[in-house]
Design an enzyme around this catalytic site. Structure first.
Site, PDB file in Angstrom:
ATOM      1  N   ASP A  62      -2.299  -1.602  -3.932  1.00  0.00           N
ATOM      2  CA  ASP A  62      -2.667  -0.237  -4.273  1.00  0.00           C
ATOM      3  C   ASP A  62      -1.369   0.557  -4.279  1.00  0.00           C
ATOM      4  O   ASP A  62      -0.870   0.956  -3.225  1.00  0.00           O
ATOM      5  CB  ASP A  62      -3.652   0.317  -3.246  1.00  0.00           C
ATOM      6  CG  ASP A  62      -3.962   1.792  -3.472  1.00  0.00           C
ATOM      7  OD1 ASP A  62      -3.532   2.344  -4.512  1.00  0.00           O
ATOM      8  OD2 ASP A  62      -4.623   2.398  -2.597  1.00  0.00           O
ATOM      9  N   TYR A  78       0.868  -1.177   0.000  1.00  0.00           N
ATOM     10  CA  TYR A  78       0.000   0.000   0.000  1.00  0.00           C
ATOM     11  C   TYR A  78       0.909   1.232   0.000  1.00  0.00           C
ATOM     12  O   TYR A  78       1.439   1.636   1.022  1.00  0.00           O
ATOM     13  CB  TYR A  78      -0.928   0.001   1.217  1.00  0.00           C
ATOM     14  CG  TYR A  78      -1.776   1.240   1.335  1.00  0.00           C
ATOM     15  CD1 TYR A  78      -2.449   1.760   0.230  1.00  0.00           C
ATOM     16  CD2 TYR A  78      -1.922   1.898   2.553  1.00  0.00           C
ATOM     17  CE1 TYR A  78      -3.228   2.898   0.339  1.00  0.00           C
ATOM     18  CE2 TYR A  78      -2.707   3.038   2.675  1.00  0.00           C
ATOM     19  CZ  TYR A  78      -3.360   3.537   1.563  1.00  0.00           C
ATOM     20  OH  TYR A  78      -4.123   4.674   1.667  1.00  0.00           O
ATOM     21  N   HIS A 102     -11.943   1.720  -4.563  1.00  0.00           N
ATOM     22  CA  HIS A 102     -11.202   0.770  -5.395  1.00  0.00           C
ATOM     23  C   HIS A 102     -12.044  -0.483  -5.592  1.00  0.00           C
ATOM     24  O   HIS A 102     -12.885  -0.817  -4.748  1.00  0.00           O
ATOM     25  CB  HIS A 102      -9.892   0.349  -4.719  1.00  0.00           C
ATOM     26  CG  HIS A 102      -8.918   1.445  -4.503  1.00  0.00           C
ATOM     27  ND1 HIS A 102      -7.766   1.585  -5.254  1.00  0.00           N
ATOM     28  CD2 HIS A 102      -8.894   2.461  -3.595  1.00  0.00           C
ATOM     29  CE1 HIS A 102      -7.083   2.629  -4.823  1.00  0.00           C
ATOM     30  NE2 HIS A 102      -7.744   3.176  -3.821  1.00  0.00           N
TER      31      HIS A 102
END
Length: 268
Positions: free
Chosen positions: A154, A110, A258
């Site tokens: 992500d 992330y 997302h």
């Protein structure tokens, strides 16, 4: 032998656990990598995952912020929870599992979002993001005859022109600025990673995995970005059988901004 891996920024795993359950019952991937779980380790809903058949769980959580988790139907071995930029944020974990006779090292990332101002001199969040990506140069796609690597997450950067709804209008917007995209692609190539989502997709085809909460009608405006990524070492490319972006998940009740991305492999 086939297996599937999913990456999904869930934006609070406890808040959106009903959506996770719905997804797992419908798609039943072998491995699910979550980002932005916003949950300390002791409050992670492990019981709910185990009830769904995901008995193998690796978590690197943090109260209220960040956090990554990898859950699986197959045994996984925790390898590392790496710290970046000398900051204790929970933004990475790696696990190892066996598939098709190979030991596969799976990184779950992330990357910092970077704030709103794309100037590292006045925005420490953007400076942090650039420094984080620079440190990711050390994360390599290690592989040999009996091993391979996968990196998902992500990554908060849409690197290519058609990874955003308007290349021209987003050149000065964080996630698509030249300093981000150039450093991002340089980092990917330095690690010898293959961008699987772009492997067999025409360059001019738009790919999105994220749609802002700020849009009144996200589906009609369709101003998306590809912020979620799936990479692998070179030796997994022949076994990569495709991916699916679950766009409809953006329209579920109380969704993340997302959507899940499913990657499938056939190791024979």
């Amino acid at each position: 032998m086939s297996f599937s891996i999913v990456t999904w920024n869930i934006n609070s795993v406890r808040l959106r656990m009903p959506l996770v359950e719905k997804f797992l019952l419908e798609k039943a991937p072998d491995v699910l990598c979550l980002q932005e779980t916003k949950c300390p380790d002791d409050l992670f809903p492990a019981k709910a995952f185990r009830k769904l058949g995901y008995e193998h769980i690796a978590i690197h959580g943090q109260k209220g912020y960040h956090g990554v988790a990898t859950v699986a139907r197959r045994p996984i071995e925790m390898v590392e929870k790496r710290r970046f930029c000398e900051i204790e944020d929970s933004r990475h974990l790696s696990v190892r599992f066996e598939a098709g006779g190979k030991q596969i090292l799976l990184h779950n990332f992330y990357v910092p979002a970077g704030g709103d101002e794309p100037d590292p001199e006045i925005n420490p969040k953007f400076r942090h993001k650039l420094d984080f990506v620079a440190e990711m140069n050390a994360v390599r796609a290690d592989h040999d005859e009996g091993s391979a690597s996968i990196l998902v997450g992500d990554l908060n950067i849409a690197p290519l022109e058609h990874d955003v709804w308007s290349h021209k209008q987003l050149l000065k917007v964080v996630s698509h600025t030249p300093v981000e995209t150039e450093n991002f692609e340089a980092m990917r190539k330095a690690g010898d990673w293959v961008d699987l989502m772009r492997l067999n997709v025409p360059h001019e085809q738009k790919i999105y995995t994220w749609w802002s909460y700020r849009a009144k009608d996200w589906e009609t405006s369709d101003r998306g970005r590809r912020l979620d990524h799936i990479w692998s070492s070179q030796n997994l490319v022949p076994s990569f059988s495709g991916y699916e972006i679950l766009r409809e998940a953006r329209g579920w009740d109380r969704p993340s901004d997302h959507v899940p991305v499913v990657a499938r492999f056939d190791l024979g």
